[in-house]
Write a protein that holds these residues in place. Structure first.
Motif, PDB file in Angstrom:
ATOM      1  N   LEU A 131       0.838  -1.196   0.000  1.00 58.73           N
ATOM      2  CA  LEU A 131       0.000   0.000   0.000  1.00 58.73           C
ATOM      3  C   LEU A 131       0.873   1.245   0.000  1.00 58.73           C
ATOM      4  O   LEU A 131       1.992   1.236   0.526  1.00 58.73           O
ATOM      5  N   GLY A 132       0.343   2.303  -0.581  1.00 55.86           N
ATOM      6  CA  GLY A 132       0.983   3.602  -0.540  1.00 55.86           C
ATOM      7  C   GLY A 132       0.031   4.632   0.029  1.00 55.86           C
ATOM      8  O   GLY A 132      -1.179   4.578  -0.218  1.00 55.86           O
ATOM      9  N   LEU A 133       0.565   5.559   0.816  1.00 57.58           N
ATOM     10  CA  LEU A 133      -0.256   6.611   1.414  1.00 57.58           C
ATOM     11  C   LEU A 133       0.421   7.945   1.144  1.00 57.58           C
ATOM     12  O   LEU A 133       1.596   8.138   1.463  1.00 57.58           O
ATOM     13  N   HIS A 134      -0.339   8.859   0.536  1.00 57.89           N
ATOM     14  CA  HIS A 134       0.145  10.214   0.299  1.00 57.89           C
ATOM     15  C   HIS A 134      -0.753  11.158   1.073  1.00 57.89           C
ATOM     16  O   HIS A 134      -1.954  11.248   0.815  1.00 57.89           O
ATOM     17  N   CYS A 180       8.397   4.017   6.063  1.00 55.88           N
ATOM     18  CA  CYS A 180       9.501   4.482   5.237  1.00 55.88           C
ATOM     19  C   CYS A 180       8.872   4.990   3.942  1.00 55.88           C
ATOM     20  O   CYS A 180       7.694   4.761   3.688  1.00 55.88           O
ATOM     21  N   ARG A 181       9.646   5.698   3.128  1.00 56.81           N
ATOM     22  CA  ARG A 181       9.063   6.395   1.989  1.00 56.81           C
ATOM     23  C   ARG A 181       9.871   6.182   0.720  1.00 56.81           C
ATOM     24  O   ARG A 181      11.047   5.843   0.767  1.00 56.81           O
ATOM     25  N   TYR A 182       9.211   6.388  -0.403  1.00 56.92           N
ATOM     26  CA  TYR A 182       9.899   6.325  -1.688  1.00 56.92           C
ATOM     27  C   TYR A 182       9.376   7.445  -2.588  1.00 56.92           C
ATOM     28  O   TYR A 182       8.204   7.823  -2.503  1.00 56.92           O
ATOM     29  N   PRO A 183      10.229   8.003  -3.443  1.00 54.69           N
ATOM     30  CA  PRO A 183       9.772   9.026  -4.391  1.00 54.69           C
ATOM     31  C   PRO A 183       9.079   8.379  -5.588  1.00 54.69           C
ATOM     32  O   PRO A 183       9.343   7.222  -5.935  1.00 54.69           O
ATOM     33  N   LEU A 227       5.071   3.960   2.645  1.00 51.25           N
ATOM     34  CA  LEU A 227       4.958   2.561   2.245  1.00 51.25           C
ATOM     35  C   LEU A 227       4.556   1.686   3.423  1.00 51.25           C
ATOM     36  O   LEU A 227       5.130   1.785   4.513  1.00 51.25           O
ATOM     37  N   PHE A 228       3.559   0.803   3.228  1.00 53.86           N
ATOM     38  CA  PHE A 228       3.206  -0.191   4.227  1.00 53.86           C
ATOM     39  C   PHE A 228       2.544  -1.377   3.548  1.00 53.86           C
ATOM     40  O   PHE A 228       2.412  -1.416   2.327  1.00 53.86           O
ATOM     41  N   THR A 244       1.398  -3.816   8.553  1.00 50.98           N
ATOM     42  CA  THR A 244       2.718  -3.493   9.068  1.00 50.98           C
ATOM     43  C   THR A 244       3.523  -2.712   8.037  1.00 50.98           C
ATOM     44  O   THR A 244       3.177  -2.693   6.860  1.00 50.98           O
ATOM     45  N   SER A 245       4.589  -2.071   8.483  1.00 51.09           N
ATOM     46  CA  SER A 245       5.596  -1.552   7.564  1.00 51.09           C
ATOM     47  C   SER A 245       6.930  -2.237   7.820  1.00 51.09           C
ATOM     48  O   SER A 245       7.963  -1.819   7.332  1.00 51.09           O
ATOM     49  N   TRP A 246       6.886  -3.332   8.591  1.00 50.36           N
ATOM     50  CA  TRP A 246       8.093  -4.039   8.994  1.00 50.36           C
ATOM     51  C   TRP A 246       7.989  -5.505   8.608  1.00 50.36           C
ATOM     52  O   TRP A 246       6.963  -5.981   8.152  1.00 50.36           O
ATOM     53  N   ASN A 247       9.059  -6.244   8.785  1.00 51.67           N
ATOM     54  CA  ASN A 247       9.134  -7.645   8.386  1.00 51.67           C
ATOM     55  C   ASN A 247       8.818  -8.556   9.560  1.00 51.67           C
ATOM     56  O   ASN A 247       9.615  -8.658  10.489  1.00 51.67           O
ATOM     57  N   PRO A 248       7.674  -9.244   9.590  1.00 47.93           N
ATOM     58  CA  PRO A 248       7.337 -10.125  10.712  1.00 47.93           C
ATOM     59  C   PRO A 248       8.318 -11.285  10.846  1.00 47.93           C
ATOM     60  O   PRO A 248       8.985 -11.650   9.891  1.00 47.93           O
TER      61      PRO A 248
END
Length: 296
Positions: free
Chosen positions: A109-112, A183-186, A196-197, A144-148
Motif C-alpha cells: 500500500l501507498g499513502l500520500h 519508510c518512503r519512496y519518491p 509505504l506499508f 505493518t511496515s516491517w518484516n514479521p
C-alpha cells in the motif's frame, strides 16, 4: 521485492482451506477530515495485478488527489533492487485489491497525505482468523511496515517504525499513524514521497498465539552488546529468537533466570544491521512493545 514465506510456511500453506471469499473495507481519514477507502480481500482467482472480474480497476492514468490518497500498488514490489531512493514507477494503482491466499501473502500500500496524522479503521469483528491443524497454527490478517518473524516480504525495502511492529486486524479496530511509522519512496505520480506499508496474511505456530503483556520490553545496550528484557512473565524458560531483515533466524537462545534476576542476552556475534526480536513462553508468543533493534 516479493518473496515467499519461510519454507515451513510453504509446506503447510495448502493444508488449510479458506472456506469463502473475504473482503474488508479499510477507512482512512487525515488530520483535517479528508477521507479515502480501500477494499482488501481474498479470492482463489486473484492475481498480484489487476483482476477486472473482481472489480479491481487500474487508476494509474487517472487524476489523483494531491492532498490525500491511499492506494494499492506494486511500485516497490516489482523493484528487484529494493532501493527506496530512486523514483518508483508502478504498473498499477487501485482502490480494491484481492490476493490468492494460496499463492500471494501480502499487498503493498501507498499513502500520500499532506495532513498527518492519519487514522485507519476497520471492522475487527469481520476480520477472520483461520484455524489450521498443522502444527496447531492460526493464520491472521496483519498490517505493518516491517518484516514479521519468519519472513513475509523483503523487509529491507521498508523499516518503518510501525506501532508494536505489526497489527493484528482481529485484535484492534483502528490505528493512528504519522510519518515516523513509515519508510518512503519518491514517485513520478505525485510531487512528493509516498509512505509505504503492507497488509497480508501471517501465521503463528500456536492456537494461543499471544500472551497478553502490557509492557514487555526489550532494549539493546550498544556499549555492552547486550539485549535487556523488562516486565517479563514468571514462566521460564523463555525462548528468544532474533531474525534479520530477510526473515532468517540468526540467533536463538533461552532465558532461564527468575523474574527477579538479570534478564539479558549477549549478542555481540551479530553484524551491523536491523533485527527483529521474538520472545515465547510455553509455545505462546509474547507481545513486545518495541521488538526491533539496531546494531551499529
Amino acid at each position: 521485492m516479493k518473496i515467499s514465506f519461510a519454507i515451513a510456511f510453504l509446506l503447510f500453506t495448502r493444508l488449510f482451506s479458506f472456506a469463502q471469499e473475504f473482503s474488508l473495507p479499510l477507512f482512512f481519514e487525515d488530520a483535517v477530515g479528508n477521507k479515502d477507502t480501500l477494499i482488501f480481500g481474498f479470492d482463489p482467482s486473484a492475481t498480484f495485478g489487476i483482476d477486472t472480474q473482481l472489480g479491481e480497476e487500474n487508476i494509474l492514468d487517472k487524476s489523483l488527489d494531491s492532498t490525500f490518497n491511499v492506494f494499492f500498488s506494486d511500485a516497490v514490489s516489482i523493484d528487484d533492487g529494493c532501493s527506496l531512493q530512486s523514483p518508483k514507477i508502478p504498473t498499477y494503482i487501485s482502490k480494491s485489491q484481492y490476493i490468492n491466499p494460496y499463492e500471494d501473502f501480502y499487498m503493498e500500500l501507498g499513502l500520500h497525505a499532506k495532513n498527518m496524522p492519519v487514522m485507519v479503521s476497520w471492522d475487527s469483528t469481520k476480520t477472520p482468523v483461520f484455524e489450521q491443524s498443522y502444527l496447531y497454527s492460526d493464520v491472521f490478517v496483519i498490517m505493518t511496515s516491517w518484516n514479521p518473524p519468519g519472513g513475509w516480504f523483503d523487509g529491507i525495502c521498508c523499516s518503518g517504525d510501525w506501532p508494536g511492529g505489526y497489527t493484528f486486524l482481529s485484535e484492534k479496530s483502528n490505528l493512528i499513524l504519522d510519518e515516523n511509522n513509515f519508510c518512503r519512496y519518491p514517485t513520478n505520480n505525485f510531487n512528493d514521497s509516498i509512505n509505504l506499508f503492507y497488509i497480508g496474511l501471517f501465521q503463528y505456530t500456536s492456537s494461543e498465539y499471544l500472551v497478553k503483556q502490557k509492557e514487555v520490553n526489550c532494549i539493546y545496550n550498544e556499549a555492552d552488546k547486550v539485549l535487556n528484557f523488562f516486565n517479563l512473565p514468571d514462566s521460564r524458560p523463555l525462548k528468544i529468537q532474533i531474525y534479520n531483515t530477510w526473515g532468517k533466524l540468526v540467533l536463538e537462545d533461552e532465558l532461564v533466570s527468575t523474574i527477579n534476576e538479570n534478564n539479558s542476552l549477549r549478542i555481540n556475534s551479530l553484524f551491523t544491521g536491523i533485527y527483529l526480536v521474538k520472545l515465547s513462553s510455553e509455545n505462546k508468543y509474547l507481545q513486545i512493545s518495541n521488538n526491533k533493534i539496531f546494531i551499529n
